[in-house]
Scaffold this motif. Structure first.
Motif, PDB file in Angstrom:
ATOM      1  N   GLU A  98       0.842  -1.193   0.000  1.00 45.54           N
ATOM      2  CA  GLU A  98       0.000   0.000   0.000  1.00 45.54           C
ATOM      3  C   GLU A  98       0.873   1.237   0.000  1.00 45.54           C
ATOM      4  O   GLU A  98       1.827   1.344   0.775  1.00 45.54           O
ATOM      5  CB  GLU A  98      -0.935   0.029   1.207  1.00 45.54           C
ATOM      6  N   ASN A  99       0.550   2.156  -0.908  1.00 42.64           N
ATOM      7  CA  ASN A  99       1.288   3.401  -1.057  1.00 42.64           C
ATOM      8  C   ASN A  99       2.772   3.121  -1.305  1.00 42.64           C
ATOM      9  O   ASN A  99       3.646   3.558  -0.560  1.00 42.64           O
ATOM     10  CB  ASN A  99       1.091   4.298   0.167  1.00 42.64           C
ATOM     11  N   VAL A 100       3.030   2.377  -2.393  1.00 40.01           N
ATOM     12  CA  VAL A 100       4.387   1.986  -2.781  1.00 40.01           C
ATOM     13  C   VAL A 100       4.641   2.495  -4.196  1.00 40.01           C
ATOM     14  O   VAL A 100       3.783   2.386  -5.069  1.00 40.01           O
ATOM     15  CB  VAL A 100       4.558   0.457  -2.728  1.00 40.01           C
ATOM     16  N   GLN A 101       5.844   3.030  -4.424  1.00 39.23           N
ATOM     17  CA  GLN A 101       6.182   3.608  -5.728  1.00 39.23           C
ATOM     18  C   GLN A 101       7.506   3.071  -6.238  1.00 39.23           C
ATOM     19  O   GLN A 101       8.474   2.958  -5.489  1.00 39.23           O
ATOM     20  CB  GLN A 101       6.257   5.128  -5.603  1.00 39.23           C
ATOM     21  N   VAL A 102       7.541   2.771  -7.557  1.00 39.53           N
ATOM     22  CA  VAL A 102       8.766   2.400  -8.272  1.00 39.53           C
ATOM     23  C   VAL A 102       8.739   3.175  -9.588  1.00 39.53           C
ATOM     24  O   VAL A 102       7.735   3.161 -10.294  1.00 39.53           O
ATOM     25  CB  VAL A 102       8.820   0.896  -8.599  1.00 39.53           C
ATOM     26  N   ASP A 103       9.837   3.833  -9.930  1.00 38.43           N
ATOM     27  CA  ASP A 103       9.898   4.591 -11.185  1.00 38.43           C
ATOM     28  C   ASP A 103      11.026   4.072 -12.073  1.00 38.43           C
ATOM     29  O   ASP A 103      12.137   3.811 -11.591  1.00 38.43           O
ATOM     30  CB  ASP A 103      10.158   6.082 -10.907  1.00 38.43           C
ATOM     31  N   SER A 104      10.708   3.928 -13.352  1.00 37.27           N
ATOM     32  CA  SER A 104      11.714   3.664 -14.388  1.00 37.27           C
ATOM     33  C   SER A 104      12.593   2.454 -14.103  1.00 37.27           C
ATOM     34  O   SER A 104      13.818   2.498 -14.300  1.00 37.27           O
ATOM     35  CB  SER A 104      12.596   4.906 -14.598  1.00 37.27           C
ATOM     36  N   ALA A 105      11.978   1.350 -13.635  1.00 35.84           N
ATOM     37  CA  ALA A 105      12.748   0.113 -13.419  1.00 35.84           C
ATOM     38  C   ALA A 105      13.251  -0.404 -14.763  1.00 35.84           C
ATOM     39  O   ALA A 105      12.539  -0.363 -15.764  1.00 35.84           O
ATOM     40  CB  ALA A 105      11.876  -0.946 -12.744  1.00 35.84           C
ATOM     41  N   ASP A 106      14.461  -0.906 -14.783  1.00 39.75           N
ATOM     42  CA  ASP A 106      15.042  -1.422 -16.017  1.00 39.75           C
ATOM     43  C   ASP A 106      14.750  -2.913 -16.165  1.00 39.75           C
ATOM     44  O   ASP A 106      15.569  -3.681 -16.662  1.00 39.75           O
ATOM     45  CB  ASP A 106      16.549  -1.157 -16.042  1.00 39.75           C
ATOM     46  N   ALA A 124       3.891   1.826 -10.482  1.00 34.78           N
ATOM     47  CA  ALA A 124       5.090   1.314 -11.158  1.00 34.78           C
ATOM     48  C   ALA A 124       4.987   1.762 -12.612  1.00 34.78           C
ATOM     49  O   ALA A 124       4.291   1.145 -13.411  1.00 34.78           O
ATOM     50  CB  ALA A 124       5.189  -0.197 -11.046  1.00 34.78           C
ATOM     51  N   SER A 125       5.669   2.834 -12.925  1.00 35.71           N
ATOM     52  CA  SER A 125       5.552   3.440 -14.244  1.00 35.71           C
ATOM     53  C   SER A 125       6.908   3.592 -14.911  1.00 35.71           C
ATOM     54  O   SER A 125       7.949   3.624 -14.249  1.00 35.71           O
ATOM     55  CB  SER A 125       4.875   4.807 -14.133  1.00 35.71           C
ATOM     56  N   SER A 126       6.870   3.658 -16.250  1.00 37.99           N
ATOM     57  CA  SER A 126       8.059   3.855 -17.097  1.00 37.99           C
ATOM     58  C   SER A 126       9.080   2.744 -16.926  1.00 37.99           C
ATOM     59  O   SER A 126      10.286   2.972 -17.026  1.00 37.99           O
ATOM     60  CB  SER A 126       8.690   5.229 -16.818  1.00 37.99           C
ATOM     61  N   SER A 127       8.610   1.512 -16.666  1.00 36.60           N
ATOM     62  CA  SER A 127       9.497   0.355 -16.573  1.00 36.60           C
ATOM     63  C   SER A 127       9.855  -0.139 -17.973  1.00 36.60           C
ATOM     64  O   SER A 127       9.077   0.022 -18.918  1.00 36.60           O
ATOM     65  CB  SER A 127       8.818  -0.792 -15.808  1.00 36.60           C
ATOM     66  N   THR A 128      10.991  -0.789 -18.114  1.00 35.76           N
ATOM     67  CA  THR A 128      11.391  -1.357 -19.398  1.00 35.76           C
ATOM     68  C   THR A 128      10.426  -2.457 -19.814  1.00 35.76           C
ATOM     69  O   THR A 128      10.054  -2.550 -20.981  1.00 35.76           O
ATOM     70  CB  THR A 128      12.824  -1.915 -19.321  1.00 35.76           C
ATOM     71  N   TYR A 129       9.993  -3.306 -18.876  1.00 34.19           N
ATOM     72  CA  TYR A 129       9.009  -4.346 -19.153  1.00 34.19           C
ATOM     73  C   TYR A 129       7.644  -3.868 -18.630  1.00 34.19           C
ATOM     74  O   TYR A 129       7.349  -2.695 -18.698  1.00 34.19           O
ATOM     75  CB  TYR A 129       9.426  -5.670 -18.523  1.00 34.19           C
ATOM     76  N   SER A 130       6.826  -4.757 -18.103  1.00 34.27           N
ATOM     77  CA  SER A 130       5.517  -4.370 -17.570  1.00 34.27           C
ATOM     78  C   SER A 130       5.662  -3.703 -16.203  1.00 34.27           C
ATOM     79  O   SER A 130       6.599  -3.993 -15.456  1.00 34.27           O
ATOM     80  CB  SER A 130       4.613  -5.600 -17.453  1.00 34.27           C
ATOM     81  N   GLY A 131       4.693  -2.847 -15.869  1.00 35.37           N
ATOM     82  CA  GLY A 131       4.709  -2.220 -14.552  1.00 35.37           C
ATOM     83  C   GLY A 131       4.505  -3.234 -13.450  1.00 35.37           C
ATOM     84  O   GLY A 131       5.187  -3.221 -12.436  1.00 35.37           O
TER      85      GLY A 131
END
Length: 194
Positions: A98-106, A124-131
């Motif tokens: 809950e209320n967790v963020q990840v940006d631009s994972a490769d 989880a946005s702007s990841s190389t694969y799926s969010g």
């Protein structure tokens, strides 16, 4: 620190861990973040609240064989690997984010395998694969954002989605979702809010 190095690397073989990480601001890392592993058959739990990571030179959080993981109010930074890579114990326990963020994972932003999970207000946005990638067991994913990823917003394999409401999965290169249950399609009421 190379790609094989970790900020924290812990293994439990002979007893079951019950681990709590609370209010930790790490900043930028030239290595992977956390690698936590248990092989004990007794119940094992991890609770993480208020973890802040910056740029991560690998995967932010890797968890293996835990019965339940609770992750709240955390920013897992911009990893050059996965944001979260979780392999649970099939059909045992239940995890929550809950209320967790990840940006631009490769890689994948959030990857959950063999773990029941409930997610709310996760990004989880702007990841190389799926969010978000879910494999096995059941999940509820609500009020979350998986946008502008290289594959799909959400990708599922053998997962039953119980609730998929209020999510934004716009702008993903290959579409809003793949393989997720009817609950996650626009026709099933789990369409995009964005």
């Amino acid at each position: 620190a190379g790609s094989g190095a970790y900020l924290v690397q812990a293994y439990w073989f002979s007893f079951h861990p019950i681990l709590t990480i609370e209010s930790l601001d790490v900043g930028a890392l030239g290595a992977n973040g956390f690698y936590l592993y248990t092989s004990n058959v007794d119940p094992s739990y991890v609770s993480i609240n208020d973890l802040e990571l910056g740029a991560v030179g690998g995967t932010s959080l890797q968890l293996y064989n835990f019965d339940a993981v609770t992750l709240t109010n955390s920013n897992l930074g911009t990893p050059t690997g996965y944001g979260i890579n979780m392999y649970g114990r099939s059909a045992v326990g239940s995890s929550s984010l809950e209320n967790v963020q990840v940006d631009s994972a490769d890689a994948y932003g959030i990857y959950f395998a063999s773990a029941n999970v409930e997610m709310n207000a996760v990004s989880a946005s702007s990841s190389t694969y799926s969010g978000l990638y879910l494999s096995g067991n059941s999940a509820s994913v609500t009020n979350s954002t998986f946008t502008n990823n290289g594959y799909y917003g959400m990708q599922c394999s053998g997962t039953t989605i119980n609730d998929c409401s209020g999510n934004d999965r716009t702008g993903n290169l290959m579409g809003e979702q793949s393989g997720c249950s009817e609950a996650c399609t626009t026709a099933g009421g789990g369409g995009d809010t964005g």
